[in-house]
Design a protein around this motif. Structure first.
Motif, PDB file in Angstrom:
ATOM      1  N   MET A   1       0.849  -1.176   0.000  1.00 49.86           N
ATOM      2  CA  MET A   1       0.000   0.000   0.000  1.00 49.86           C
ATOM      3  C   MET A   1       0.898   1.243   0.000  1.00 49.86           C
ATOM      4  O   MET A   1       1.839   1.339   0.765  1.00 49.86           O
ATOM      5  CB  MET A   1      -0.896  -0.020   1.244  1.00 49.86           C
ATOM      6  CG  MET A   1      -1.749   1.216   1.393  1.00 49.86           C
ATOM      7  SD  MET A   1      -2.807   1.201   2.860  1.00 49.86           S
ATOM      8  CE  MET A   1      -4.064   0.070   2.333  1.00 49.86           C
ATOM      9  N   GLU A   5      -1.974   6.385   0.676  1.00 48.04           N
ATOM     10  CA  GLU A   5      -3.241   5.687   0.866  1.00 48.04           C
ATOM     11  C   GLU A   5      -3.469   5.257   2.317  1.00 48.04           C
ATOM     12  O   GLU A   5      -4.529   4.746   2.657  1.00 48.04           O
ATOM     13  CB  GLU A   5      -3.289   4.445  -0.025  1.00 48.04           C
ATOM     14  CG  GLU A   5      -3.259   4.762  -1.505  1.00 48.04           C
ATOM     15  CD  GLU A   5      -3.165   3.498  -2.362  1.00 48.04           C
ATOM     16  OE1 GLU A   5      -3.377   2.385  -1.830  1.00 48.04           O
ATOM     17  OE2 GLU A   5      -2.864   3.642  -3.549  1.00 48.04           O
ATOM     18  N   LEU A   6      -2.465   5.486   3.185  1.00 50.02           N
ATOM     19  CA  LEU A   6      -2.570   5.059   4.571  1.00 50.02           C
ATOM     20  C   LEU A   6      -3.467   5.984   5.378  1.00 50.02           C
ATOM     21  O   LEU A   6      -3.437   7.198   5.208  1.00 50.02           O
ATOM     22  CB  LEU A   6      -1.181   5.051   5.239  1.00 50.02           C
ATOM     23  CG  LEU A   6      -0.188   3.992   4.784  1.00 50.02           C
ATOM     24  CD1 LEU A   6       1.175   4.236   5.427  1.00 50.02           C
ATOM     25  CD2 LEU A   6      -0.687   2.599   5.139  1.00 50.02           C
ATOM     26  N   ASP A   7      -4.271   5.394   6.240  1.00 49.26           N
ATOM     27  CA  ASP A   7      -4.937   6.152   7.295  1.00 49.26           C
ATOM     28  C   ASP A   7      -4.328   5.643   8.606  1.00 49.26           C
ATOM     29  O   ASP A   7      -3.408   4.815   8.596  1.00 49.26           O
ATOM     30  CB  ASP A   7      -6.454   5.991   7.244  1.00 49.26           C
ATOM     31  CG  ASP A   7      -6.929   4.559   7.498  1.00 49.26           C
ATOM     32  OD1 ASP A   7      -6.123   3.679   7.879  1.00 49.26           O
ATOM     33  OD2 ASP A   7      -8.133   4.308   7.308  1.00 49.26           O
ATOM     34  N   TRP A   9      -5.373   3.582  10.990  1.00 49.78           N
ATOM     35  CA  TRP A   9      -5.471   2.155  11.271  1.00 49.78           C
ATOM     36  C   TRP A   9      -4.655   1.313  10.306  1.00 49.78           C
ATOM     37  O   TRP A   9      -4.044   0.318  10.714  1.00 49.78           O
ATOM     38  CB  TRP A   9      -6.938   1.715  11.294  1.00 49.78           C
ATOM     39  CG  TRP A   9      -7.650   2.380  12.437  1.00 49.78           C
ATOM     40  CD1 TRP A   9      -8.620   3.335  12.357  1.00 49.78           C
ATOM     41  CD2 TRP A   9      -7.411   2.181  13.831  1.00 49.78           C
ATOM     42  NE1 TRP A   9      -9.002   3.735  13.609  1.00 49.78           N
ATOM     43  CE2 TRP A   9      -8.270   3.036  14.540  1.00 49.78           C
ATOM     44  CE3 TRP A   9      -6.558   1.360  14.558  1.00 49.78           C
ATOM     45  CZ2 TRP A   9      -8.309   3.105  15.930  1.00 49.78           C
ATOM     46  CZ3 TRP A   9      -6.596   1.419  15.954  1.00 49.78           C
ATOM     47  CH2 TRP A   9      -7.460   2.280  16.612  1.00 49.78           C
ATOM     48  N   SER A  10      -4.632   1.688   9.032  1.00 52.65           N
ATOM     49  CA  SER A  10      -3.808   0.913   8.100  1.00 52.65           C
ATOM     50  C   SER A  10      -2.318   1.149   8.377  1.00 52.65           C
ATOM     51  O   SER A  10      -1.501   0.243   8.180  1.00 52.65           O
ATOM     52  CB  SER A  10      -4.169   1.229   6.645  1.00 52.65           C
ATOM     53  OG  SER A  10      -3.996   2.588   6.348  1.00 52.65           O
ATOM     54  N   GLU A  13      -1.483  -1.177  11.244  1.00 47.58           N
ATOM     55  CA  GLU A  13      -1.362  -2.538  10.710  1.00 47.58           C
ATOM     56  C   GLU A  13      -0.030  -2.725   9.985  1.00 47.58           C
ATOM     57  O   GLU A  13       0.672  -3.718  10.183  1.00 47.58           O
ATOM     58  CB  GLU A  13      -2.535  -2.811   9.763  1.00 47.58           C
ATOM     59  CG  GLU A  13      -2.605  -4.219   9.257  1.00 47.58           C
ATOM     60  CD  GLU A  13      -3.810  -4.436   8.350  1.00 47.58           C
ATOM     61  OE1 GLU A  13      -3.674  -5.256   7.416  1.00 47.58           O
ATOM     62  OE2 GLU A  13      -4.860  -3.806   8.567  1.00 47.58           O
ATOM     63  N   LEU A  14       0.319  -1.766   9.132  1.00 46.12           N
ATOM     64  CA  LEU A  14       1.593  -1.814   8.412  1.00 46.12           C
ATOM     65  C   LEU A  14       2.770  -1.804   9.380  1.00 46.12           C
ATOM     66  O   LEU A  14       3.711  -2.595   9.255  1.00 46.12           O
ATOM     67  CB  LEU A  14       1.701  -0.624   7.447  1.00 46.12           C
ATOM     68  CG  LEU A  14       3.058  -0.444   6.761  1.00 46.12           C
ATOM     69  CD1 LEU A  14       3.294  -1.569   5.753  1.00 46.12           C
ATOM     70  CD2 LEU A  14       3.135   0.912   6.089  1.00 46.12           C
ATOM     71  N   HIS A  17       3.111  -5.117  11.189  1.00 45.56           N
ATOM     72  CA  HIS A  17       3.619  -6.143  10.270  1.00 45.56           C
ATOM     73  C   HIS A  17       5.123  -5.973  10.047  1.00 45.56           C
ATOM     74  O   HIS A  17       5.890  -6.929  10.178  1.00 45.56           O
ATOM     75  CB  HIS A  17       2.862  -6.084   8.938  1.00 45.56           C
ATOM     76  CG  HIS A  17       3.421  -7.003   7.906  1.00 45.56           C
ATOM     77  ND1 HIS A  17       3.228  -8.374   7.950  1.00 45.56           N
ATOM     78  CD2 HIS A  17       4.194  -6.751   6.815  1.00 45.56           C
ATOM     79  CE1 HIS A  17       3.863  -8.928   6.934  1.00 45.56           C
ATOM     80  NE2 HIS A  17       4.459  -7.961   6.227  1.00 45.56           N
TER      81      HIS A  17
END
Length: 174
Positions: A1, A5-7, A9-10, A13-14, A17
């Protein structure tokens, strides 16, 4: 991603990970809890300052000092620093501004010639009643998305985090 495009919450998550797979860190949930806690605190604090305090020419720090002095004062500057979570230097600097604005009185301390006793002026008291009325309504707007039981559970969890910090070498003002 792609990063554009990140918000929030993403990103979390990234981050979790990548921290696990590329760097071998094991405590992703701890990272997520504290990132979320800090994010929530920053958002709410910024909103309260922007919607309630800045329109009145005050800062969040100034409000915190006036608030503890209003409800616990008169009190020594050292105790005000402890209750607000600010440094003594920050309290001292804010005190000068709030005294000049006619909201706070500063007198020599009772026990130590170097200590300072802070109390609200009559004008400061009137302002705090008015300001807190607005702040309390905004607090209610924020917390009304949770049931009363959820609010009490959240307080319980936050209290557990705060009161169990002595289990490791914590650094902080209080």
């Amino acid at each position: 991603m792609a990063s554009d495009e990140l918000d929030f919450w993403s990103f979390v998550e990234l981050a979790n990970h990548r921290l696990a797979t590329e760097h071998g860190f094991r405590h992703q949930l701890a990272t997520e809890v504290l990132l979320t806690l800090n994010r929530a605190s920053n958002i709410v604090t910024y909103d309260l300052e922007a919607s309630v305090h800045r329109p009145r020419g005050r800062s969040w720090s100034g409000f915190r000092l006036l608030f503890v002095t209003w409800l616990a004062g008169p009190l020594e500057a050292k105790k005000a620093a402890e209750l607000t979570g600010m440094s003594r230097a920050a309290v001292s600097n804010l005190t000068k501004t709030l005294v000049a604005d006619g909201l706070l009185d500063r007198a020599p301390g009772e026990h130590d010639g170097r200590s300072v006793l802070l109390s609200l002026t009559e004008r400061g008291h009137r302002e705090m009643v008015e300001v807190f009325r607005s702040q309390n309504e905004r607090e209610y707007e924020w917390t009304s998305v949770l049931t009363e039981t959820e609010q009490r559970i959240l307080i319980m969890f936050l209290d557990k985090l705060i009161t169990n910090r002595d289990q490791f070498d914590i650094r902080g003002r209080n």
